[in-house]
Design a protein around this motif. Structure first.
Motif: not given
Length: 587
Positions: A413-418, A477-486, A504-508
């Protein structure tokens, strides 16, 4: 409808809605772009397809379109709506950042390609005025096809957008130039151009000033009425009004549509407007593509196959090479330059407009115009194939690592950082510090190349398109993290992820509390407003400097953060209920 007779407009509507409702889903099932589907429908039902047989088989009248000109107003409306939605995705700040590319790269691309094509056509026997008109016409690339394929967020999309914006600006001056070169041209052409330019500048200035004050009030009234019909009417009123305003002074209506989109992008209602316009834009663009297909006469192509193929390949190769070289000279990566060059290689819907102006000015013969119209139609038809070729070749020539999802298919399991910008890197560092496995995704190949050299587990890919996230193991996937400034992209991605993965935990990352509210409504688990976090950090620094103990300070900061988060989530829930009817049109 009278006496059993079906009006041509009704039969045209039947064909168009049949294409949208039956043929296009069929193409989607086989993973073929709808762009090709609409063009093939136009080829099939147009005057050079089944339309040839309407006199022998009467019922074909009801499933064919024998007069493509009836669809021209709808096709033009599709392009206007496309430019409007592009404006919604941009902002004046972002447009200002692109100014060097627009007036540098865009100007060089159009002038060099136009001049080279004109020189070649002149050598082949075309008189120089006609050669210039044809060269400039063929130098244009398709806004209607390129931007939906490339988007405006990726390096390829940004480069394409800058060149296409300059081309859109130059349509009117080029048409005036062709008129001035006409054998019968009057001396007033230059004065007429100057009049158009100063009147156009005045109209644009008035629109920008009035729009900043009037549009927020207009959409606030529509939002308070809680009526999707009123919201749609207000949106169409703005885009059509702006397009007519620029058209009345001689500028292209798409300039007005773009400015209308930019003005609405500065308001808090742009997401709702974008969602409500999207279905109409898609259908109207489909009509435009059907008209492109109708212009392809297979018998003429077969009779002149060798000459047409040479012309198509010659135009594509010249445009791809010049565009790619210019991008490299301006610092773009090899992969970006190659992909953009191949994507921008085909002629445009604007080519047909400029060619018509050259024919009307008697600079080129009707037979010559028909030949190049066929070349343009073929180029438009194969644009999606050029996009796929460009992506493949771009990856091969780029020194940045190609998309490689096999390295993360080990079941862990991997966190996905977008997004791997400033915020994404900091998040990645913290995950690493606490031994949390992750993989980062970014569509900027420069960013990925640098990140991998620095040791980040980073993969090149556009998370908003295709199935890239699924290939990275979304099931574990344990969580997806959205870091884009769009702003818009983040909401679209949250909505897409929440639909596909309800738990799915989605942290934006959010710009501010308003953006955070929108993200919560889209389905984010946690939205973190940058303005709030900077305020909390400032408060923490002040309290510590004043001598307050660190423990109570941190506890109060956490308490205040939770309080704000609950407040934003509560506002999102309240706002979501009355907007359900409006938002239902977003699909």
């Amino acid at each position: 409808m009278h006496g059993g007779h079906i009006s041509p407009i009704m039969s045209d509507a039947l064909v168009i809605l049949g294409a949208a409702g039956i043929v296009i889903p069929l193409f989607a099932r086989f993973r073929i772009t709808p762009i090709i589907g609409f063009i093939l429908v136009g080829l099939l039902v147009g005057p050079y397809g089944l339309g040839r047989m309407v006199y022998e088989v009467e019922w074909l009248t009801y499933v064919t379109i024998t007069d493509p000109e009836r669809l021209d107003p709808f096709a033009e409306f599709g392009i206007i709506l496309l430019l409007f939605t592009i404006g919604l995705e941009l902002s004046f700040n972002r447009l200002w950042e692109l100014r060097r590319l627009v007036f540098g790269l865009g100007a060089l691309e159009l002038l060099i390609i136009g001049s080279l094509l004109a020189a070649f056509l002149s050598m082949m026997g075309q008189y120089w005025t006609g050669a210039l008109g044809l060269g400039l016409a063929l130098a244009f690339s398709s806004t209607a096809l390129v931007l939906p394929i490339a988007g405006t967020k990726t390096p390829v999309g940004r480069a394409a957008l800058s060149m296409l914006l300059f081309e859109d600006i130059m349509i009117v001056p080029i048409i005036f130039l062709l008129g001035a070169l006409a054998p019968y041209a009057a001396a007033e052409e230059g004065a007429s151009l100057l009049t158009t330019l100063w009147q156009g500048a005045l109209v644009v200035a008035v629109m920008m000033i009035a729009g900043r004050f009037a549009l927020p009030h207009l959409f606030a009234l529509a939002a308070r009425a809680k009526s999707p019909e009123l919201f749609l009417a207000a949106s169409l009123l703005v885009v059509i009004g702006a397009s007519l305003a620029t058209a009345l002074v001689g500028l292209s209506p798409i300039v007005g549509a773009l400015i209308a989109g930019l003005l609405i992008a500065e308001t808090e209602y742009h997401t709702e407007v974008e969602g409500i316009i999207e279905p109409f834009k898609g259908l109207a663009l489909g009509i435009f593509l059907i008209t492109v297909g109708m212009g392809i006469d297979l018998t003429v192509i077969w009779a002149n196959l060798g000459t047409i193929l040479i012309a198509v390949v010659g135009v594509l190769v010249l445009k791809a090479v010049v565009t790619g070289v210019l991008l490299r000279l301006m610092g773009a990566r090899r992969g970006t330059a190659t992909e953009t060059g191949i994507l921008m290689a085909s002629p445009s819907e604007t080519t047909l407009i400029v060619m018509a102006a050259a024919t009307q000015a008697m600079l080129i013969q009707p037979g010559t115009a028909q030949f190049w119209q066929i070349v343009t139609a073929i180029g438009l038809t194969i644009t999606p194939l050029l996009a796929m070729l460009g992506k493949h070749v771009g990856k091969r020539v780029d020194s940045a690592p190609a998309l490689d999802t096999e390295q993360v298919k080990d079941g862990k399991p991997r966190v996905i950082v977008i997004g791997l910008g400033r915020v994404g890197r900091l998040v990645a560092q913290m995950l690493e510090k606490h031994d949390q496995p992750y993989v980062a995704v970014d569509s900027d190949s420069d960013m990925i190349d640098l990140a991998r050299r620095e040791g980040y587990p980073a993969i090149f890919g556009n998370a908003a398109r295709g199935d890239i996230l699924d290939k990275l193991g979304m099931e574990n996937c344990p969580a997806v993290i959205l870091t884009m400034d769009e702003h818009v992209l983040a909401q679209q991605l949250v909505r897409k992820l929440r639909t596909a993965h309800p738990d799915l935990p989605i942290i934006a990352r959010a710009r501010d509390s308003v953006h955070a509210t929108e993200l919560y409504k889209s389905g984010a688990t946690v939205a973190v407003p940058e303005t709030l976090e900077s305020s909390l950090q400032l408060s923490e620094a002040v309290l510590v400097e004043l001598g307050v103990a660190m423990g109570p300070v941190i506890a109060s900061i956490h308490e205040k953060r939770d309080e704000f988060r609950e407040l934003i989530q509560h506002e999102a829930q309240l706002e979501h209920k009355p907007k359900l009817r409006t938002s239902s049109l977003e699909g």
